[in-house]
Design a protein around this motif. Structure first.
Motif, PDB file in Angstrom:
ATOM      1  N   THR A  84       0.825  -1.157   0.009  1.00  0.00           N
ATOM      2  CA  THR A  84      -0.134  -0.035   0.168  1.00  0.00           C
ATOM      3  C   THR A  84       0.947   1.165   0.004  1.00  0.00           C
ATOM      4  O   THR A  84       0.676   2.095  -0.807  1.00  0.00           O
ATOM      5  CB  THR A  84      -0.926  -0.136   1.215  1.00  0.00           C
ATOM      6  N   ASP A 121      -7.716  -4.166  -1.559  1.00  0.00           N
ATOM      7  CA  ASP A 121      -7.688  -4.720  -0.241  1.00  0.00           C
ATOM      8  C   ASP A 121      -8.825  -4.598   0.512  1.00  0.00           C
ATOM      9  O   ASP A 121      -9.023  -3.725   1.063  1.00  0.00           O
ATOM     10  CB  ASP A 121      -6.528  -4.581   0.621  1.00  0.00           C
ATOM     11  N   ARG A 126      -8.501  -6.534   4.938  1.00  0.00           N
ATOM     12  CA  ARG A 126      -7.799  -5.869   6.290  1.00  0.00           C
ATOM     13  C   ARG A 126      -8.458  -4.860   6.780  1.00  0.00           C
ATOM     14  O   ARG A 126      -8.983  -3.830   6.352  1.00  0.00           O
ATOM     15  CB  ARG A 126      -6.325  -5.698   5.933  1.00  0.00           C
ATOM     16  N   GLN A 155      -6.355   3.742   4.974  1.00  0.00           N
ATOM     17  CA  GLN A 155      -4.960   3.768   4.600  1.00  0.00           C
ATOM     18  C   GLN A 155      -4.528   4.435   3.390  1.00  0.00           C
ATOM     19  O   GLN A 155      -3.705   5.201   2.902  1.00  0.00           O
ATOM     20  CB  GLN A 155      -4.337   2.530   5.032  1.00  0.00           C
ATOM     21  N   ASP A 215      -4.318  -2.061  -5.600  1.00  0.00           N
ATOM     22  CA  ASP A 215      -3.646  -2.531  -4.486  1.00  0.00           C
ATOM     23  C   ASP A 215      -4.411  -3.872  -4.269  1.00  0.00           C
ATOM     24  O   ASP A 215      -5.532  -4.138  -4.338  1.00  0.00           O
ATOM     25  CB  ASP A 215      -3.916  -1.764  -3.304  1.00  0.00           C
TER      26      ASP A 215
END
Ligand SMILES: Nc1nc2c(ncn2[C@@H]2O[C@H](COP(=O)(O)OP(=O)(O)OP(=O)(O)O)[C@@H](O)[C@H]2O)c(=O)[nH]1
Ligand SMILES: Nc1nc2c(ncn2[C@@H]2O[C@H](COP(=O)(O)OP(=O)(O)OP(=O)(O)O)[C@@H](O)[C@H]2O)c(=O)[nH]1
Ligand SMILES: [K+]
Ligand SMILES: [Mg+2]
Ligand SMILES: [Mg+2]
Lengths: 279, 298
Positions: free
Chosen positions: A89, A112, A115, A121, A164
């Motif tokens: 990331t 992603d 998570r 993020q 990502d």
């Protein structure tokens, strides 16, 4: 520096330097044997020996030091993969910022969906880089997000789409199948996509990096490597075995947590650090 | 792999048909193969070297009986010694959580698994020990790190310290301590930002946090896939922060886990838990026998 005759003990101390840089026993033995050849029994100083070693590592690594290739496809799709916590990331944030600065229009897909706070993020990185981030709800199918993001980036005429993905260990067949599905889905839109698949490796990782490359390459057709966390004391010597075994290009290295902490892979700097010579 | 170590040792001993005691020369030849096996399993070189030296003394003169080949004998001696070194004293999961609120400080390199492990441990203490747990993120560095911990806290049903932007790690530690005492919590987890062991500013920061929090436990969270750097990480974190134990993550991978031996040998501190996945229940107590077998490729 004093010169002395090169002997077994000297050869062994060379091997030790390389092993402690995570080169792996086989490669370390081979590289130091190359150095010993023609020098055995002759007088040599310790700095001369280190320089010779650095030269040999530079020779091995030079062919794989290649920047991320750019293609005319609009958008060029860059899929970023790797095990958990390797720096995927963060690397996307850094790359997006570099491409943006080079005048490219960039879109990021937050693939992603697993998570906790992975999306948040990436959104921070997107705003730091000044690049939009396409998201999907937590728990949704990453392949369909990839599909939607590709469709949208294409409609908007973006130059680059960076995707990502969640961290996954290469021995988890279910998660590797999820990754294969992302690739298949992208290829439905454009059979040449993803144009780059970057495997992000953590420099602190030891010999398991070999298995990581082997399996991610098989499943997701990895086209190049990025090694992160080279700002620590780990030397990333496993890259030498990887260059030898797979010959995949190394596009960049991570040297910190800030947005500009991404550098081209320089074989000579890498080699000097690896054998403990000052830059 | 274990086969291959046994095979390799078998061939080393092929010429040794006689029975009796292992000579020093036999043992040295065999241990050369063991050394390679340890290094391939990512045991740090100085640790592997010391280990081999100790085993050499134990193996030399060991009696080889009819029922056991010299190769097997060496493997057994190596295996037993490996377990001995890996095993701490006392049960691994006996975290010091008396004197509530007991602070547990989580430290380690970037991306090693601190935040995930914090939540896993909290869940374990809540479910198994009926503890009231408070989680606090002191990570002012990584984007969305605090949100990550807060989300995990929600998932496992424990409280997390409200996020206040702009506070330093030290300020958060103070606030967490007060909150834990006033709120009647049994355990306070302090999750910290990932940091390099050579980053002086951040190592100073974690020392300041430690001095305020007075943790009952300071756990170093280490990626089980770590290579030769394990010795540097272990020595620096233990030297500068003072750790009470280690958690090895990503042991669900197919890494050989040599970092376990390096950590144990350098710090002398027990390995408490292993992380076996990303889910909140993927945490187990450390078992020396299993990891020893894995390092040797059994
Ligand atoms: N020192 C240093 N830290 C880095 C570097 N690259 C990433 N990091 C840090 O490593 C940690 C993990 O980085 P991420 O980018 O979240 O890694 P990831 O691969 O996306 O992780 P998952 O999505 O959880 O699998 C973060 O704390 C980053 O700041 C680097 O080059 N050097
Ligand atoms: N497979 C596996 N993944 C794990 C394990 N423990 C943590 N992870 C994953 O590793 C990645 C990084 O975990 P984090 O808990 O964010 O690591 P961290 O040490 O807090 O990272 P920073 O705060 O950036 O330094 C995430 O993708 C986690 O899901 C484990 O035992 N096995
Ligand atoms: K790591
Ligand atoms: Mg990520
Ligand atoms: Mg964290």
């Amino acid at each position: 520096a004093p010169r002395r005759e090169m002997d077994d003990a000297m050869l062994e101390s060379l091997e030790d330097v390389l092993i402690q840089a995570d080169m792996g026993v086989d490669t370390a033995l081979r590289v130091s044997a190359n150095i010993a050849e023609g020098r055995f029994g002759k007088k040599i100083s310790a700095p001369e020996l280190r320089r010779a070693l650095a030269g040999e590592v530079t020779r091995i690594m030079t062919p794989v030091a290649r920047p991320l290739p750019l293609y005319p496809s609009k958008p060029q799709v860059v899929l970023v993969v790797g095990v958990n916590g390797s720096g995927k990331t963060t690397t996307i944030g850094k790359l997006a910022s570099q491409f943006k600065a080079a005048g490219k229009s960039v879109v990021i897909a937050a693939g992603d969906t697993f998570r906790a706070a992975a999306v948040e993020q990436l959104q921070v990185w997107g705003s730091r880089a000044g690049v939009p981030v396409l998201t999907a709800p937590e728990g949704s199918d990453p392949a369909s997000l990839a599909f939607d993001a590709f469709t949208r980036a294409r409609a908007e005429g973006a130059d680059l789409l960076m995707i990502d993905t969640a961290g996954r260990l290469q021995n988890r067949a279910d998660l590797m199948e999820e990754l294969a599905k992302i690739v298949r889905t992208l290829r439905k839109i454009d059979p040449t996509a993803p144009h780059n698949t970057l495997l992000v490796l953590d420099a602190t990782t030891g010999q398991n990096a070999v298995a990581q490359v082997e399996i991610f390459r098989k499943i997701a057709d990895v086209s190049g490597l990025v090694m992160t966390k080279l700002d620590g004391t780990a030397k990333g010597g496993v890259l030498v075995s990887l260059a030898d075994k797979f010959g995949l290009p190394i596009h960049a290295i991570g040297v910190g947590e800030q947005i500009d902490d991404l550098a081209p892979f320089d074989p000579e700097d890498f080699a000097r650090a690896l054998v403990g010579l000052d830059a | 792999m274990f086969e291959s170590l046994s095979d390799r040792l078998g061939s080393v001993f092929d010429r040794l048909t006689k029975q009796g005691a292992l000579s020093e020369a036999d043992v040295i030849a065999a241990l050369r193969e063991v050394r390679v096996a340890l290094l391939e399993a990512d045991v740090s070189l100085p640790v592997a070297r010391d280990f081999i030296k100790r085993v050499q003394d134990k193996a030399t003169g060991a009696a080889v009986t009819k029922s056991i080949t010299p190769g097997q004998m060496v493997v057994k001696i190596v295996h037993d010694e490996l377990i001995r070194v890996l095993e701490g004293d006392g049960p691994a999961d006996a975290l010091k959580i008396d004197n509530p609120p007991a602070a547990i400080l989580m430290v380690g390199l970037q991306g090693s698994g601190k935040t995930t492990t914090t939540a896993k441990l909290a869940k374990r203490l809540k479910d198994r020990n009926n503890k009231r747990v408070l989680l606090a993120s002191l990570d002012t560095n990584r984007p969305a790190a605090m949100e990550q911990l807060a989300i995990l806290a929600g998932q496992i049903g424990v409280d997390s310290l409200p996020i206040v932007k702009g506070e330093s790690a030290v300020q958060i530690a103070r606030r967490a301590k007060t909150q834990a005492a006033m709120g009647g919590y049994d355990v306070l987890f302090l999750d910290t930002a990932g940091r390099l062991h050579i980053d002086e500013v951040l190592m100073d920061e974690v020392q300041a946090v430690r001095d305020i929090a007075q943790p009952r436990e300071t756990l170093l969270v280490v990626d089980g896939l770590t290579g030769q750097d394990a010795v540097n990480v272990a020595a620096e974190f233990d030297g500068k922060v003072g750790i009470s134990g280690v958690v090895l993550t990503r042991m669900d991978g197919d890494g050989r886990g040599g970092a376990a031996l390096s950590m144990r040998a350098v710090t002398g501190k027990p390995i408490r838990f292993v992380g076996l996945g990303e889910k909140m229940d993927a945490l187990e107590t450390f078992e020396a026998g299993r990891v020893a077998g894995r390092i040797l490729g059994m």
